[in-house]
Write a protein that holds these residues in place. Structure first.
Motif, PDB file in Angstrom:
ATOM      1  N   ASN A   4      61.226  -5.656 -21.311  1.00  0.00           N
ATOM      2  CA  ASN A   4      61.813  -6.974 -21.173  1.00  0.00           C
ATOM      3  C   ASN A   4      62.904  -6.909 -20.102  1.00  0.00           C
ATOM      4  O   ASN A   4      63.914  -6.229 -20.292  1.00  0.00           O
ATOM      5  N   PRO A   5      62.721  -7.600 -18.973  1.00  0.00           N
ATOM      6  CA  PRO A   5      63.740  -7.526 -17.911  1.00  0.00           C
ATOM      7  C   PRO A   5      65.100  -8.085 -18.326  1.00  0.00           C
ATOM      8  O   PRO A   5      66.097  -7.817 -17.665  1.00  0.00           O
ATOM      9  N   LEU A   6      65.144  -8.840 -19.423  1.00  0.00           N
ATOM     10  CA  LEU A   6      66.441  -9.322 -19.904  1.00  0.00           C
ATOM     11  C   LEU A   6      67.302  -8.194 -20.451  1.00  0.00           C
ATOM     12  O   LEU A   6      68.501  -8.333 -20.611  1.00  0.00           O
ATOM     13  N   GLU A   7      66.682  -7.027 -20.709  1.00  0.00           N
ATOM     14  CA  GLU A   7      67.427  -5.857 -21.172  1.00  0.00           C
ATOM     15  C   GLU A   7      68.079  -5.101 -20.016  1.00  0.00           C
ATOM     16  O   GLU A   7      68.813  -4.152 -20.234  1.00  0.00           O
ATOM     17  N   PHE A   8      67.818  -5.513 -18.792  1.00  0.00           N
ATOM     18  CA  PHE A   8      68.412  -4.858 -17.622  1.00  0.00           C
ATOM     19  C   PHE A   8      69.832  -5.396 -17.455  1.00  0.00           C
ATOM     20  O   PHE A   8      70.087  -6.304 -16.685  1.00  0.00           O
ATOM     21  N   PHE A  41      69.272  -2.082 -14.386  1.00  0.00           N
ATOM     22  CA  PHE A  41      68.383  -1.231 -15.171  1.00  0.00           C
ATOM     23  C   PHE A  41      68.634  -1.421 -16.657  1.00  0.00           C
ATOM     24  O   PHE A  41      69.639  -2.000 -17.072  1.00  0.00           O
ATOM     25  N   GLY A  42      67.693  -0.905 -17.433  1.00  0.00           N
ATOM     26  CA  GLY A  42      67.832  -0.855 -18.881  1.00  0.00           C
ATOM     27  C   GLY A  42      67.449   0.530 -19.366  1.00  0.00           C
ATOM     28  O   GLY A  42      66.552   1.163 -18.800  1.00  0.00           O
ATOM     29  N   TYR A  43      68.121   0.992 -20.401  1.00  0.00           N
ATOM     30  CA  TYR A  43      67.796   2.298 -20.972  1.00  0.00           C
ATOM     31  C   TYR A  43      66.512   2.200 -21.777  1.00  0.00           C
ATOM     32  O   TYR A  43      66.222   1.179 -22.403  1.00  0.00           O
ATOM     33  N   LEU A  64      66.314   8.222 -19.649  1.00  0.00           N
ATOM     34  CA  LEU A  64      65.152   7.476 -19.195  1.00  0.00           C
ATOM     35  C   LEU A  64      65.586   6.037 -18.997  1.00  0.00           C
ATOM     36  O   LEU A  64      66.112   5.407 -19.915  1.00  0.00           O
ATOM     37  N   ILE A  65      65.413   5.537 -17.760  1.00  0.00           N
ATOM     38  CA  ILE A  65      65.786   4.154 -17.468  1.00  0.00           C
ATOM     39  C   ILE A  65      64.593   3.426 -16.855  1.00  0.00           C
ATOM     40  O   ILE A  65      63.684   4.050 -16.324  1.00  0.00           O
ATOM     41  N   ASP A 103      59.389   0.486 -12.852  1.00  0.00           N
ATOM     42  CA  ASP A 103      59.368   1.931 -12.674  1.00  0.00           C
ATOM     43  C   ASP A 103      60.204   2.547 -13.790  1.00  0.00           C
ATOM     44  O   ASP A 103      61.295   2.052 -14.103  1.00  0.00           O
ATOM     45  N   LEU A 104      59.688   3.615 -14.380  1.00  0.00           N
ATOM     46  CA  LEU A 104      60.454   4.403 -15.338  1.00  0.00           C
ATOM     47  C   LEU A 104      60.976   5.633 -14.616  1.00  0.00           C
ATOM     48  O   LEU A 104      60.200   6.371 -14.002  1.00  0.00           O
ATOM     49  N   LEU A 105      62.278   5.849 -14.660  1.00  0.00           N
ATOM     50  CA  LEU A 105      62.904   6.978 -13.987  1.00  0.00           C
ATOM     51  C   LEU A 105      63.484   7.921 -15.023  1.00  0.00           C
ATOM     52  O   LEU A 105      64.250   7.506 -15.883  1.00  0.00           O
ATOM     53  N   THR A 106      63.111   9.193 -14.939  1.00  0.00           N
ATOM     54  CA  THR A 106      63.726  10.218 -15.768  1.00  0.00           C
ATOM     55  C   THR A 106      64.801  10.885 -14.920  1.00  0.00           C
ATOM     56  O   THR A 106      64.523  11.375 -13.828  1.00  0.00           O
ATOM     57  N   LEU A 107      66.013  10.865 -15.421  1.00  0.00           N
ATOM     58  CA  LEU A 107      67.180  11.353 -14.687  1.00  0.00           C
ATOM     59  C   LEU A 107      67.760  12.575 -15.371  1.00  0.00           C
ATOM     60  O   LEU A 107      67.771  12.661 -16.604  1.00  0.00           O
TER      61      LEU A 107
END
Length: 114
Positions: A4-8, A41-43, A64-65, A103-107
């Motif tokens: 859900n982009p509202l979580e960003f 971003f959102g977690y 993970l974001i 995109d899911l980014l692992t940091l």
């Protein structure tokens, strides 16, 4: 996994390590994070399988974001969230031609010695 982009609701800066200034006493360059652009971003929650895989490979301090799909984001960039700087260790891109792709980014947190 629905996103859900509202979580960003947080902002991350993307950039590289570079010169942020010069030491006034000796003129040596001061290295630090230099931001190029920022994204909302959102977690996301890492699955147990992901957590066990990272632990088995001695990869710690990961997050993970999710961000909106952006071709400018690549593994050569660092990410700053608050005061912490992270390396991008994995990008799971959504390359569909849909209107809303993510995109899911692992940091992994960058640990500096000294």
């Amino acid at each position: 996994m629905a996103i859900n982009p509202l979580e960003f609701n947080e902002r991350a800066e993307f950039g590289v390590e570079g010169t942020t200034g010069y030491n006034p006493k000796n003129g040596n360059p001061i290295k630090g994070f230099v931001a190029s652009f920022s994204r909302w971003f959102g977690y996301r929650t890492q699955s147990l399988n992901q957590q066990y895989t990272f632990m088995g490979n001695s990869i710690t301090d990961t997050k993970l974001i999710a961000i909106r799909h952006d071709d400018a984001v690549n593994k050569s960039l660092n990410v700053r969230i608050g005061q912490d700087v992270y390396d991008i260790i994995l990008i799971s891109s959504d390359n569909r031609s849909a209107r809303e792709t993510f995109d899911l980014l692992t940091l992994q947190k960058v640990v500096k010695n000294g």
